[in-house]
Design a protein around this motif. Structure first.
Motif, short mmCIF file in Angstrom:
data_model
loop_
_atom_site.label_atom_id
_atom_site.label_comp_id
_atom_site.label_asym_id
_atom_site.label_seq_id
_atom_site.Cartn_x
_atom_site.Cartn_y
_atom_site.Cartn_z
N SER A 15 -2.73 0.66 10.50
CA SER A 15 -3.47 -0.59 10.30
C SER A 15 -2.70 -1.76 10.84
CB SER A 15 -3.71 -0.82 8.83
OG SER A 15 -3.79 -2.16 8.60
N SER A 17 -2.22 -6.23 10.76
CA SER A 17 -2.62 -7.57 10.38
C SER A 17 -1.54 -8.49 10.87
CB SER A 17 -2.78 -7.65 8.88
OG SER A 17 -2.91 -8.94 8.48
N LYS A 252 -7.96 -2.63 8.19
CA LYS A 252 -7.17 -2.44 6.98
C LYS A 252 -8.04 -2.39 5.74
CE LYS A 252 -3.18 -4.14 6.31
NZ LYS A 252 -2.02 -5.01 6.07
N ASP A 467 0.94 2.20 2.56
CA ASP A 467 0.82 1.42 3.79
C ASP A 467 2.21 1.19 4.40
OD1 ASP A 467 -2.15 0.34 3.74
OD2 ASP A 467 -1.36 0.14 1.71
N GLN A 469 4.01 -1.08 7.78
CA GLN A 469 3.84 -1.98 8.92
C GLN A 469 5.19 -2.21 9.58
OE1 GLN A 469 2.33 -5.66 7.17
NE2 GLN A 469 4.37 -6.57 7.32
N GLU A 479 0.26 -1.45 12.11
CA GLU A 479 0.17 -1.09 10.70
C GLU A 479 -0.67 0.17 10.57
OE1 GLU A 479 -0.07 -4.54 7.81
OE2 GLU A 479 -0.89 -5.43 9.63
N ARG A 543 -10.95 2.75 11.54
CA ARG A 543 -10.74 3.36 10.23
C ARG A 543 -11.63 4.59 10.14
NH1 ARG A 543 -8.72 1.17 5.42
NH2 ARG A 543 -9.28 2.35 3.55
N ARG A 870 -7.06 -4.33 2.52
CA ARG A 870 -6.88 -2.90 2.39
C ARG A 870 -7.80 -2.19 3.31
NH1 ARG A 870 -3.09 -3.88 1.44
NH2 ARG A 870 -1.75 -3.74 -0.33
#
Length: 870
Positions: A15, A17, A252, A467, A469, A479, A543, A870
């Motif tokens: 993911s 961000s 995410k 998670d 990153q 991430e 995703r 998330r």
């Protein structure tokens, strides 16, 4: 779902961000994450983005500090810090503050310097000159930045926070600046948030769609999944700090929440010491009392809170409907009046602890309770042609009770700036009781019969999430993560009937039944963000979610049977692009795909006969709906006015739509259920502004509208299924003005309207509200006392809803007597000193369950709010 695949999905994923801290002019982290890769002391990056030359002299000096807002005490994220030589008056080094306002510079050569701090919305601030020698380490401490009265983007004038802020990935409404919602609940606050609408029953929609997810402090709750409107009434408005609306979620976020995510952030004490806050209010329609204590010392922080609210509302309604049975028309008219006496409460306990310098642990427990009691009288006349079929007089007592518990434990490990690993766990459970008891009376008022419905429901979720990153070079972030949700929904119901005063017996026409519904979700995601030197931000991701469902349904007359609901897998991409132009103007474009799973009330097979003329029954075989969303937005500051405008479009297939058909057991009755038969196409636009008329007088507001086309199926007079469609335009708007007076006085005016809302089988009526409030701060600002009035002219609000199909037509008029005057009081006991915010563990967001009913219109997508997606 196979165990091997489930475990694989839990541990894989990716993911992103990115929040590249060098781009302070974005007004926040690009891509909206919690912080992006910093530029460090990379010479090439400094030259490109800060103008610092490649040949900066090096040494072993070091300096650190923290930037905070001079008014709110909150950290100032992503501000620019320049190290300037006092001899040449030119910058020789630079950096930016992180998500906690902290900054650091190392490898500094000996010399005489000063620091300059700058960020949009704040005045440029220079430090006093200082000298760095060999091995010198200087701590600048907490540096306070004052608001710039000439800039309106993220702050207001004279040190006041703006009512509305626009961040890179979300819109933020600062509820603690709202005077007229004091003493209310979360639904009162959400009425004031741009792009949101709240109807008379408390149902929330975003850009015309009720397919939203509501989070509390970035966390889901099973009671919200069961009924959003009821959950909002449990949250006191006095404890809400901000409301965040995200309309284009990245990979995410959970793939659900077709219309968007709303995050309600409550007030959290980040100070050092011991304090107790008291919030109280009394009004014509509601009273509330809240106590919130906080203790922080060293590595440990503890919070404890308890809140209660009691309401007392009257309403009335009229119903006129016509149904077709064969070749004959049946006409029904009904007059009803009700008195609501709901009581809500919530209690919270939380702690956070720093295990080490780079590790932290946090835990929270929240218990909520709801006791909604309604007394209603229903006078009904039914006709076949011109002949009277029957007359009924029903006294109904409804009891909707619930209790919920949410527990989470979160761990975060930071390896270096922007590189971290988190583990999040959560257990959430809600028990609901939806009962009613009805007395049937004749024209003389004598008891002729009784009816009772008992419906017990539970909704339980267990969630595990991990998670990771890491920055890639200096302007990229990668991430990835995995998530598993195990959800159980159970419903058990039965009907009892009796004649006169006789004992209640089981109703043979409505046998008792049960539903056991198990849903397991495994997900993995990857996201990548890249920020170019020309101020473009690209965030792309995808995703994958796999959903396995096992459900059984049974009745007293039928053994348990397996419901055929196939497992399904979804790949949901997302693309977000933003560009910062001259003068602080930002243009953003986004595309994403979302899925929306049915909620508890849409699955519950219990027929609710509290009003036999309007029966609602869920459909446990519902499948998820898919929505494609596009959005283009523009924001800019023109002199003293901040403007944000956007256009959006969405296409939903397999939409979960409300379908209304005549009852086959009661003349004139209508049954409302849900089916995957809809197509919805929506296009709309919204614009809002925030302007400063004088240093003490602000004005903000906006208007939004959308066009929606809906297509679905319904039976005709011959029993065949036919295709029907409907389309229309809905408009809404709001206006708020706030005035700061002398000697601690302030005043605020708020108004809102929502026009008629198209539905597949008709139109939901429009409504409006307005309020005026005045507040006086007590000595040393330890508290305040205020008074506010709502809809104080006239006798409440009326909403008219019409429904039409080949088999029925209906006009339903609801009148809510919501004129209100309330007095509020707040006081703080204890002494606190500022402490830098702790590093908290990321928390779980289950953004994946559709709300219960509401508008049929559209399904715009917006992820839940702030904090960490998330």
């Amino acid at each position: 779902m196979p165990i091997r695949l489930f475990l694989l999905l839990l541990t894989l994923g990716l993911s992103s961000s990115l929040t590249n801290t060098a781009f302070a002019q974005f007004g926040g982290p690009p891509g909206g994450g919690p912080g992006g890769p910093g530029f460090g002391n990379n010479d090439r990056q400094k030259k490109e983005f800060t103008g610092v030359a490649d040949d900066t002299p090096k040494g072993n000096g070091r300096l650190t500090g923290v930037l905070i807002d001079s008014t709110s005490g909150k950290p100032v994220e992503f501000a620019t810090i320049a190290l300037i030589s006092t001899k040449t008056n030119k910058p020789v080094d630079g950096t930016t503050s992180d998500a906690k306002g902290a900054f650091a510079m190392s490898k500094l050569a000996p010399g005489d310097y000063r620091l300059q701090y700058s960020f949009i919305g704040y005045k440029n601030t220079d430090s006093k000159p200082f000298t760095i020698g060999k091995g010198t380490e200087i701590n600048m401490g907490s540096v306070k930045l004052a608001a710039d009265v000439r800039t309106l983007g993220e702050v207001n004038v004279v040190g006041q926070a703006a009512m509305i802020e626009e961040k890179v990935d979300r819109l933020v409404f600062n509820a603690d600046r709202d005077l007229t919602s004091k003493g209310g609940d979360a639904s009162d606050v959400l009425k004031r948030v741009p792009m949101l609408s709240v109807d008379l029953d408390g149902n929330v929609s975003l850009r015309g769609s009720s397919n939203i997810r509501v989070l509390i402090n970035n966390k889901p709750s099973t009671i919200v999944a069961a009924n959003v409107a009821d959950a909002l009434k449990q949250i006191p408005s006095d404890m809400i700090k901000t409301v965040e609306v995200i309309t284009s979620p990245s990979a995410k976020y959970d793939a659900e929440g077709a219309a968007g995510i709303i995050n309600i952030v409550t007030k959290k004490n980040t100070l050092h010491g011991l304090t107790l806050n008291v919030d109280a209010g009394a009004g014509l329609r509601a009273s509330n009392l809240g106590l919130n204590g906080s203790y922080r010392q060293g590595k440990l922080g503890i919070t404890l809170g308890g809140f209660g609210r009691a309401m007392y509302n009257r309403s009335s309604s009229t119903l006129d409907q016509t149904t077709t049975v064969g070749t004959q028309l049946q006409r029904t008219s009904q007059q009803a009046s009700s008195f609501d006496k709901p009581v809500f409460g919530q209690y919270t306990l939380g702690f956070d602890y720093d295990l080490a310098k780079d590790q932290s642990l946090s835990a929270n427990v929240r218990f909520g309770t709801r006791n909604f009691v309604q007394q209603q009288t229903q006078l009904t006349n039914a006709y076949l042609g011109d002949a009277l079929l029957y007359m009924t007089n029903r006294d109904v007592n409804r009891k909707d009770l619930s209790n919920s518990v949410d527990m989470n434990l979160d761990y975060v490990r930071t390896f270096k700036p922007q590189q971290e690993w988190t583990i999040s766990t959560q257990y959430s459970r809600t028990g609901l009781v939806n009962n009613f008891y009805a007395d049937l009376l004749n024209q003389a008022g004598s008891l002729t019969g009784r009816q009772q419905n008992i419906n017990n429901n539970t909704n339980q979720e267990i969630t595990f999430q991990s998670d990771y990153q890491t920055p890639i070079r200096k302007n990229q972030l990668l991430e990835f993560g995995g998530k598993a949700i195990m959800r159980q929904v159970n419903s058990a119901y039965e009907y009892l009937i009796g004649t006169g005063e006789s004992a209640l017996l089981k109703d043979p026409n409505n046998p008792a039944g049960t539903l056991n519904y198990n849903q397991n979700i495994g997900a993995g995601y990857v996201s990548y963000t890249y920020v170019t030197p020309s101020k473009y931000t690209f965030k792309v991701g995808t995703r994958y979610e796999y959903t396995g469902i096992q459900a059984t349904q049974s009745t007293e007359q039928q053994a348990a049977r397996q419901l055929v609901i196939p497992d399904y897998a979804n790949l949901v991409p997302s693309i977000n692009v933003s560009k910062t132009l001259a003068g602080g103007t930002t243009v953003k474009a986004a595309y994403n795909r979302r899925i929306q799973r049915p909620g508890l009330q849409q699955l519950n097979p219990n027929p609710n006969y509290a009003n036999p003329q309007m029966v609602m029954v869920g459909n446990p075989t519902l499948r998820p709906e898919l929505t494609d969303n596009v959005e283009l937005s523009y924001s800019s500051t023109i002199k003293r006015t901040y403007i944000n405008a956007s256009v959006f479009g969405r296409l939903t297939n397999n939409a979960i739509s409300q379908i209304r058909i005549p009852s086959d057991t009661l003349a004139g009755g209508i049954i409302t259920t849900f089916q995957n038969i809809g197509v919805q196409r929506t296009a709309g636009a919204n614009i809002f502004f925030n302007t400063t008329l004088t240093p003490k007088w602000t004005l903000n507001g906006g208007i939004d509208g959308y066009y929606v086309y809906m297509q679905g199926q319904t039976p005709d007079a011959t029993g065949r299924s036919i295709t029907i469609n409907n389309s229309g335009i809905s408009l809404g708007g709001r206006l708020m003005s706030q005035l700061t007076l002398n000697k601690g006085w302030s005043a605020q005016l708020f108004s809102f309207f929502r026009g008629p809302n198209p539905q597949l089988q008709g139109t939901m009526g429009g409504f409006y509200m307005y309020s005026l409030g005045v507040r006086k701060d007590l000595a040393n600002k330890r508290g305040s006392i205020g008074i506010a009035g709502e809809n104080f002219v006239g006798n409440g609000v009326t909403m008219r809803t019409t429904l039409n199909s080949p088999l029925l037509s209906q006009v339903n008029v609801n009148h809510l007597y919501n004129s209100n005057v309330k007095v509020t009081f707040t006081y703080r006991i204890g002494k606190m000193t500022y402490e830098e915010n702790r590093r908290k563990g990321k928390s779980i967001n289950n953004d994946d369950v559709k709300g219960d009913g509401g508008s049929d219109a559209g399904a715009q997508s917006a992820p839940a709010s702030g904090g960490r997606p998330r």
